[in-house]
Every structure is written in C-alpha cells, then in structure tokens.
Write a protein that holds these residues in place. Structure first.
Motif, mmCIF file in Angstrom:
data_model
loop_
_atom_site.group_PDB
_atom_site.id
_atom_site.type_symbol
_atom_site.label_atom_id
_atom_site.label_comp_id
_atom_site.label_asym_id
_atom_site.label_seq_id
_atom_site.Cartn_x
_atom_site.Cartn_y
_atom_site.Cartn_z
ATOM 1 N N ALA A 25 0.864 -1.177 0.000
ATOM 2 C CA ALA A 25 0.000 0.000 0.000
ATOM 3 C C ALA A 25 0.897 1.221 0.000
ATOM 4 O O ALA A 25 1.978 1.217 0.601
ATOM 5 C CB ALA A 25 -0.915 -0.009 1.221
ATOM 6 N N THR A 76 1.152 5.350 0.720
ATOM 7 C CA THR A 76 0.562 6.550 1.302
ATOM 8 C C THR A 76 1.534 7.710 1.131
ATOM 9 O O THR A 76 2.734 7.511 0.899
ATOM 10 C CB THR A 76 0.249 6.365 2.799
ATOM 11 O OG1 THR A 76 1.460 5.985 3.488
ATOM 12 C CG2 THR A 76 -0.793 5.280 2.998
ATOM 13 N N SER A 112 2.999 11.194 -0.777
ATOM 14 C CA SER A 112 3.293 11.458 -2.183
ATOM 15 C C SER A 112 4.705 11.991 -2.333
ATOM 16 O O SER A 112 5.328 12.438 -1.372
ATOM 17 C CB SER A 112 2.287 12.475 -2.751
ATOM 18 O OG SER A 112 2.395 13.708 -2.049
ATOM 19 N N THR A 130 6.719 9.657 0.195
ATOM 20 C CA THR A 130 5.922 8.446 0.015
ATOM 21 C C THR A 130 6.348 7.358 1.007
ATOM 22 O O THR A 130 7.538 7.166 1.260
ATOM 23 C CB THR A 130 6.075 7.912 -1.421
ATOM 24 O OG1 THR A 130 5.533 8.880 -2.337
ATOM 25 C CG2 THR A 130 5.354 6.590 -1.606
ATOM 26 N N SER A 173 3.868 0.364 2.461
ATOM 27 C CA SER A 173 3.517 -0.501 3.587
ATOM 28 C C SER A 173 3.121 -1.883 3.103
ATOM 29 O O SER A 173 2.412 -2.023 2.098
ATOM 30 C CB SER A 173 2.351 0.103 4.380
ATOM 31 O OG SER A 173 2.616 1.439 4.760
ATOM 32 N N ALA A 226 2.179 6.608 10.331
ATOM 33 C CA ALA A 226 1.458 5.892 9.277
ATOM 34 C C ALA A 226 0.961 4.549 9.787
ATOM 35 O O ALA A 226 -0.145 4.113 9.449
ATOM 36 C CB ALA A 226 2.365 5.705 8.070
ATOM 37 N N GLN A 274 -2.345 4.655 11.623
ATOM 38 C CA GLN A 274 -3.552 4.967 10.853
ATOM 39 C C GLN A 274 -4.231 3.702 10.364
ATOM 40 O O GLN A 274 -3.592 2.650 10.244
ATOM 41 C CB GLN A 274 -3.194 5.860 9.668
ATOM 42 C CG GLN A 274 -2.583 7.189 10.048
ATOM 43 C CD GLN A 274 -3.526 8.020 10.904
ATOM 44 O OE1 GLN A 274 -4.711 8.174 10.596
ATOM 45 N NE2 GLN A 274 -2.987 8.573 11.999
ATOM 46 N N PRO A 322 -4.636 1.459 4.572
ATOM 47 C CA PRO A 322 -5.196 1.952 3.310
ATOM 48 C C PRO A 322 -5.391 0.795 2.353
ATOM 49 O O PRO A 322 -4.909 -0.319 2.570
ATOM 50 C CB PRO A 322 -4.105 2.909 2.807
ATOM 51 C CG PRO A 322 -2.850 2.357 3.360
ATOM 52 C CD PRO A 322 -3.221 1.774 4.709
#
Length: 352
Positions: free
Chosen positions: A273, A275, A277, A281, A284, A341, A344, A347
């Motif tokens: 994944a 996340t 930019s 960047t 994960s 990250a 969270q 994603p």
C-alpha cells in the motif's frame, strides 16, 4: 543468491537507490537547460555498453557481518549486502536480453547474467548456481537483481519519479570515467523527506547516466554512491554473456511465475500500500509480511533498534519499520513518520 520478491523492491530501494559525489573536472559540452538534459536521457538510444562500477555507502548503519552473504540461499542478507556494502562490479549490456553484472568480492565473485531466454545467478563461494528460463510471452523480461545497482537503473528510478514536488536544476559540468557529463540535480521541495538532493551525471554524448549521488538533508557528503570508473559505448563481445556452470557446482532450476520474474517461493506475495506522495511516500506491507522468525535473526537485531510499536532501521536517507504484528513500512522519511502511518487505518493496497 535469490530473486527479490517484487513487493520488497520499494523497501530494497531503501538501500539500493542511493548514490555519490560527482567527479570534478573541466568539460566541453553544449549549453543545455535542465529540461534539455532530461530529454537527452529520455532520447538515449545507446543499448550496448560496458564498464566498471564502484559503489560505496555511508548510511550510518553498522557493518554487516562477513557471513551475511555466505548463506546457503542468499535471500535478504544477500540483497542487503549488495545494497549496503562497498563493491566493484563489471557491467556488460547489449540490449534488454543480454546483461551481465559481475560483482567482485574478496577472493570471490557473484555473477548475474541474462543471455536471451536464460537467466543465471552464480556465487563462486559455495559454487552455487540458479538458472531460470524466460517465457517467450513474458511482457516484462526479468533481469538479475544486481542490475538494479547500476548507475543507469538507479538514476531511472529517480527520473521516473520527477514531478512538481521536485526542483530540477543543473550543477557545473563534470567528467566521469573520462567522459564529459552534465550534472542533473533533483532537489525535494518538501522538508518531510530525509533526502537533501540527488545528483545524476548524464553522459553528454549518449545520454546514459554515468553516476548518481544521493545526499541526506543537511549533509555535505553523499550517503551512497555508485558510478562508472571506466565506460565504453561499444558493443560487448557476445562471449561475455555465455555461461556454463563450473564443474561440481550445484545447479537449482527456478520457474518464473505468471508475472515473469523468477522467485524462490510458490506463494503469492502481498501487495504494498502506498501513502503520502513524492519524496515523502511511504510503502507498507500488511500484517504478517515479516516472518515471525525475523525477530530472532541476528542480522535483523544488528541493523534495527527497538521503538514504540516494533523495531526500526534508521539510515541517513531511508527508514524501515517492522511492527509487532509483522507489518513493514519503508520510506525516505523519519521513523516517526512511519510510526504515524502505522497508527492509521490500513489503506487500500496498490499493485504498483
């Protein structure tokens, strides 16, 4: 030596895409703008070349143990050693289907060879050979892991990622391996990354990147370097791509999966994944991606430190976090960004 699963390439970039200072020296090149040099690289049609590449790094990591690259099947230790340790390598390229990289170790050598449909990996220490056959229908032809460490391949990773978050400028013209080159400088516009700038020496005659340098934010010297010390744009003799396993060597056959690249396992690898930019960047891998046995691996313990939520590898230009539930996060960002990250919600995965 083993083929790297495609999903760990972003993490392997952790070490593999980071390079050195450009040799100073007068040159006699036509005046070009940064955009002109980018077009010069994109338009390069030199498909055959050879030379000697030297790689060195100063990532702020402990030295790998001497035995790291001497394992029975290579694997992660081999990849780390190739990416982090100092090396000299011979490189021969004749189009996409003929590539040879010969990494010269003390009293030993490692060869990664693509000759038509045959791919060979040879490690003289232990006399081990891996062979794979490239399917005729493969859209993307697999190349040996070691080719990812050549200046042109390293440079292309950065050039492919140039976007509005990057300032592209030119430094003073330089000389690399006796050839006049432009110094293309890529500078992140964000302070969220560990990378200060990347310098790419572009051959003025062929457009081939001859040397790449990645310098950490606030540092004067590069964290990693790899560049040609000798270079020829003449076609190599075809005999350099021929390979016959030495007498007595153990040869193992590998069949590439549907994706085209040989792999040492039959299971499907989790997709990463992505996340953030640009230069910030973070890539994960889901829970369970890091084998449970990794926590007891001496090499893992030597390269990482305990942090809240797991163990982290901290280097001058890249960080990697392995969480307690086996997730792996990597990026050219501080460990604190990886921890944030990891906290969270997961994603959606990306196949890139």
């Amino acid at each position: 030596m083993r083929w790297a699963p495609a999903v760990v390439v972003p993490a392997a970039i952790a070490a593999a895409v980071i390079v050195a200072p450009l040799a100073a020296g007068a040159s006699d090149l036509p005046v070009k703008s940064p955009a002109d040099v980018l077009r010069l690289v994109a338009a390069s049609d030199t498909r055959s070349f050879s030379g000697t590449v030297e790689q060195s790094s100063d990532l702020g990591l402990p030295d790998l143990p001497v035995t790291a690259s001497k394992g029975a099947d290579g694997g992660a230790a081999d990849l780390l050693e190739l990416a982090l340790a100092d090396h000299t390598a011979k490189v021969w390229v004749d189009g996409p289907s003929k590539v040879r990289v010969q990494v010269l170790d003390r009293l030993a050598e490692r060869d990664a060879i693509r000759n038509g449909s045959d791919v060979w990996l040879y490690q003289s220490s232990g006399e081990k050979v891996v062979h794979a056959t490239v399917p005729e229908h493969a859209e993307k032809t697999p190349t040996p892991d070691a080719t990812a460490l050549t200046p042109s391949q390293l440079a292309q990773r950065f050039l492919d990622a140039v976007d509005p978050s990057t300032a592209v400028t030119l430094g003073a013209d330089t000389k690399v391996a006796g050839r006049d080159a432009y110094d293309l400088v890529l500078t992140p516009k964000t302070d969220s990354t560990l990378i200060g700038h990347v310098s790419i020496a572009v051959d003025g005659a062929t457009g081939i990147p001859l040397k790449v340098a990645v310098t950490a934010r606030g540092a004067d010297a590069p964290a990693f370097q790899a560049g040609f010390t000798a270079f020829s744009d003449q076609r190599p003799d075809g005999s350099v791509f021929a390979f016959t396993p030495p007498k007595g060597a153990s040869v193992s056959e590998q069949s590439p999966p549907k994706g085209g690249a040989p792999d040492s396992g039959s299971h499907e690898h989790p997709k990463p994944a992505v996340t953030g930019s640009g230069w910030a960047t973070i890539v994960s891998l889901p829970a369970g991606s890091a084998p449970a046995s990794v926590s007891s691996d001496p090499l893992f313990a030597q390269l990482t430190q305990p942090v809240d939520g797991g163990r982290a590898l901290r280097s001058a230009v890249v960080s990697v976090l392995v969480t307690a539930d086996g997730r792996v996060l990597a990026g050219s960002v501080p460990v604190s960004a990886l921890q944030a990250a990891a906290a969270q919600p997961a994603p959606a995965t990306s196949g890139r």
